[in-house]
Design an enzyme around this catalytic site. Structure first.
Site, PDB file in Angstrom:
ATOM      1  N   ASN A   9      31.399  -1.105  20.387  1.00 10.73           N
ATOM      2  CA  ASN A   9      30.194  -1.934  20.381  1.00 10.73           C
ATOM      3  C   ASN A   9      30.592  -3.299  20.933  1.00 10.73           C
ATOM      4  O   ASN A   9      31.202  -4.091  20.232  1.00 10.73           O
ATOM      5  CB  ASN A   9      29.637  -2.050  18.952  1.00 10.73           C
ATOM      6  CG  ASN A   9      28.399  -2.929  18.901  1.00 10.73           C
ATOM      7  OD1 ASN A   9      27.884  -3.353  19.937  1.00 10.73           O
ATOM      8  ND2 ASN A   9      27.922  -3.208  17.695  1.00 10.73           N
ATOM      9  N   LYS A  11      28.704  -5.670  21.667  1.00  7.20           N
ATOM     10  CA  LYS A  11      27.795  -6.736  21.211  1.00  7.20           C
ATOM     11  C   LYS A  11      27.451  -7.625  22.414  1.00  7.20           C
ATOM     12  O   LYS A  11      27.330  -7.117  23.527  1.00  7.20           O
ATOM     13  CB  LYS A  11      28.420  -7.508  20.046  1.00  7.20           C
ATOM     14  CG  LYS A  11      28.890  -6.566  18.926  1.00  7.20           C
ATOM     15  CD  LYS A  11      29.305  -7.256  17.669  1.00  7.20           C
ATOM     16  CE  LYS A  11      29.759  -6.210  16.650  1.00  7.20           C
ATOM     17  NZ  LYS A  11      30.117  -6.799  15.348  1.00  7.20           N
ATOM     18  N   HIS A  97      21.890  -2.008  13.533  1.00  5.71           N
ATOM     19  CA  HIS A  97      23.132  -2.741  13.249  1.00  5.71           C
ATOM     20  C   HIS A  97      22.806  -3.898  12.303  1.00  5.71           C
ATOM     21  O   HIS A  97      21.740  -4.508  12.405  1.00  5.71           O
ATOM     22  CB  HIS A  97      23.743  -3.252  14.556  1.00  5.71           C
ATOM     23  CG  HIS A  97      25.141  -3.740  14.367  1.00  5.71           C
ATOM     24  ND1 HIS A  97      25.412  -4.969  13.805  1.00  5.71           N
ATOM     25  CD2 HIS A  97      26.336  -3.152  14.608  1.00  5.71           C
ATOM     26  CE1 HIS A  97      26.728  -5.109  13.722  1.00  5.71           C
ATOM     27  NE2 HIS A  97      27.308  -4.021  14.203  1.00  5.71           N
ATOM     28  N   GLU A  99      23.704  -6.853  12.294  1.00  9.89           N
ATOM     29  CA  GLU A  99      23.392  -8.117  12.980  1.00  9.89           C
ATOM     30  C   GLU A  99      21.931  -8.139  13.417  1.00  9.89           C
ATOM     31  O   GLU A  99      21.276  -9.177  13.377  1.00  9.89           O
ATOM     32  CB  GLU A  99      24.343  -8.311  14.169  1.00  9.89           C
ATOM     33  CG  GLU A  99      25.757  -8.642  13.689  1.00  9.89           C
ATOM     34  CD  GLU A  99      26.877  -8.136  14.578  1.00  9.89           C
ATOM     35  OE1 GLU A  99      26.623  -7.767  15.741  1.00  9.89           O
ATOM     36  OE2 GLU A  99      28.027  -8.100  14.087  1.00  9.89           O
ATOM     37  N   GLU A 169      28.764   0.764   7.966  1.00  9.85           N
ATOM     38  CA  GLU A 169      29.438  -0.501   8.277  1.00  9.85           C
ATOM     39  C   GLU A 169      29.197  -1.491   7.143  1.00  9.85           C
ATOM     40  O   GLU A 169      28.147  -2.163   7.119  1.00  9.85           O
ATOM     41  CB  GLU A 169      28.876  -1.092   9.577  1.00  9.85           C
ATOM     42  CG  GLU A 169      29.069  -0.213  10.786  1.00  9.85           C
ATOM     43  CD  GLU A 169      29.055  -1.022  12.077  1.00  9.85           C
ATOM     44  OE1 GLU A 169      29.997  -0.883  12.862  1.00  9.85           O
ATOM     45  OE2 GLU A 169      28.112  -1.815  12.284  1.00  9.85           O
ATOM     46  N   GLY A 175      33.788  -8.102  11.478  1.00 14.96           N
ATOM     47  CA  GLY A 175      34.254  -9.325  12.127  1.00 14.96           C
ATOM     48  C   GLY A 175      35.035 -10.245  11.204  1.00 14.96           C
ATOM     49  O   GLY A 175      35.299 -11.400  11.531  1.00 14.96           O
ATOM     50  N   SER A 215      36.011  -4.067  11.207  1.00 15.73           N
ATOM     51  CA  SER A 215      37.424  -4.411  11.411  1.00 15.73           C
ATOM     52  C   SER A 215      38.311  -3.186  11.620  1.00 15.73           C
ATOM     53  O   SER A 215      39.446  -3.147  11.142  1.00 15.73           O
ATOM     54  CB  SER A 215      37.943  -5.285  10.261  1.00 15.73           C
ATOM     55  OG  SER A 215      37.215  -6.500  10.210  1.00 15.73           O
ATOM     56  N   GLY A 237      35.264  -6.031  17.747  1.00 13.18           N
ATOM     57  CA  GLY A 237      36.309  -6.848  18.388  1.00 13.18           C
ATOM     58  C   GLY A 237      37.392  -6.057  19.102  1.00 13.18           C
ATOM     59  O   GLY A 237      37.731  -6.364  20.254  1.00 13.18           O
TER      60      GLY A 237
HETATM   61  P1  13P Z   1      34.311  -5.531  14.147  1.00  8.86           P
HETATM   62  O1  13P Z   1      35.061  -4.297  14.554  1.00  8.86           O
HETATM   63  O2  13P Z   1      34.487  -6.685  15.078  1.00  8.86           O
HETATM   64  O3  13P Z   1      34.528  -5.871  12.707  1.00  8.86           O
HETATM   65  O4  13P Z   1      32.745  -5.149  14.283  1.00  8.86           O
HETATM   66  C1  13P Z   1      32.297  -3.985  13.695  1.00  8.86           C
HETATM   67  C2  13P Z   1      30.925  -3.725  14.164  1.00  8.86           C
HETATM   68  O5  13P Z   1      30.003  -4.438  13.848  1.00  8.86           O
HETATM   69  C3  13P Z   1      30.724  -2.579  15.067  1.00  8.86           C
HETATM   70  O6  13P Z   1      29.377  -2.317  15.247  1.00  8.86           O
END
Ligand code: 13P
Length: 253
Positions: A9, A11, A97, A99, A169, A175, A215, A237
């Site tokens: 992802n 983002k 998601h 976010e 998640e 993150g 993560s 990430g």
């Molecule tokens: P990270 O791997 O950066 O923690 O993000 C996870 C995520 O939100 C994947 O959709």
């Protein structure tokens, strides 16, 4: 055998040129996937055709959208419909998601509609669920996630739910560098599978891939994916670094 998926992802990261370079490097890594393994890349909308074109030559590699509209078409400035995704052969779409739930006010009901739009067009929804820290602190994560699934998904038929991928998640792990332990992930994935089984029966539940996100890194993917109910990951990430994501793809069982 249940599908296993390493899903990136991106983002709102990377320029178009950086995205092209990242995909080229990953494809050069030339990791072959077994029939039940998939590598999926959720990229920004303007990069979808580029990503799909690059990835489609390689078995079980595919591009995904990060969202779609709950409306079929019309005067919705700035939105992208599931039908538009279908028209450029996009086979996956991340939905719900955390976010998007937090910053764009997405809620379980509109996500039910988005999921429906994707299913109608044969696009596989990667449906995200997961609890915030405040819920984990009072040990209420199981009922919290159950409500998300019930309100968005449990009205679908067994045939429809079988075409959905679930991504668990936990928001406190996204993150933050604070990964859920493999035990915590397994516990929640088994719980989600039990919830699916109680609604649809164990045969249907056993076939639905449940990905872990939060993560996931090159160094912990193998341990997470080795758990019986963890069928891969949704990776933020670490998916932006070719060497790291290649290791994550390789960590699929
Ligand atoms: P990270 O791997 O950066 O923690 O993000 C996870 C995520 O939100 C994947 O959709």
């Amino acid at each position: 055998m249940r599908k296993q998926i390493a899903a990136a992802n991106w983002k709102m990261n990377l320029t178009y040129q950086q995205g092209e370079e990242l995909l080229d490097t990953i494809l050069k890594g030339n990791i072959g996937l077994a029939d039940h393994q998939y590598a999926v890349f959720a990229v920004p909308f303007p990069y979808l055709i580029m990503a799909q074109t690059k990835l489609s030559g390689k078995k079980n590699y595919a591009a995904a959208a990060q969202n779609c509209s709950d409306q079929p078409a019309g005067a919705y400035t700035g939105e992208v419909s599931a039908e538009m995704l279908k028209s450029i052969n996009i086979g996956y779409c991340v939905l719900g998601h955390s976010e998007r739930r937090e910053y764009f006010s997405e809620h379980n009901q509109s996500l039910a509609t988005k999921t429906q739009r994707c299913l109608e067009l044969g696009i596989t929804p990667i449906f995200c669920c997961g609890e915030p820290l405040s819920i984990r602190e009072v040990d209420a994560q199981e009922s919290y996630v159950e409500a998300q699934l019930k309100e968005s998904l449990f009205h679908f038929s067994a045939e429809e739910i079988s075409r959905i991928v679930i991504a668990y998640e936990p928001i406190w792990a996204i993150g933050t560098g604070k990964t859920a332990t493999a035990e915590q992930a397994q516990e929640m994935h088994a719980c989600i599978r039990r919830q699916l089984a109680s609604k649809y029966g164990s045969q249907v539940a056993d076939a639905i891939p449940i990905l872990y996100g939060g993560s996931v890194k090159a160094g912990n993917a193998k341990e997470l994916f080795s758990r019986p109910d963890v069928d891969g990951g949704l990776v933020g990430g670490a998916s932006l670094v070719a060497a790291d994501f290649l290791k994550i793809i390789e960590s699929l069982k």
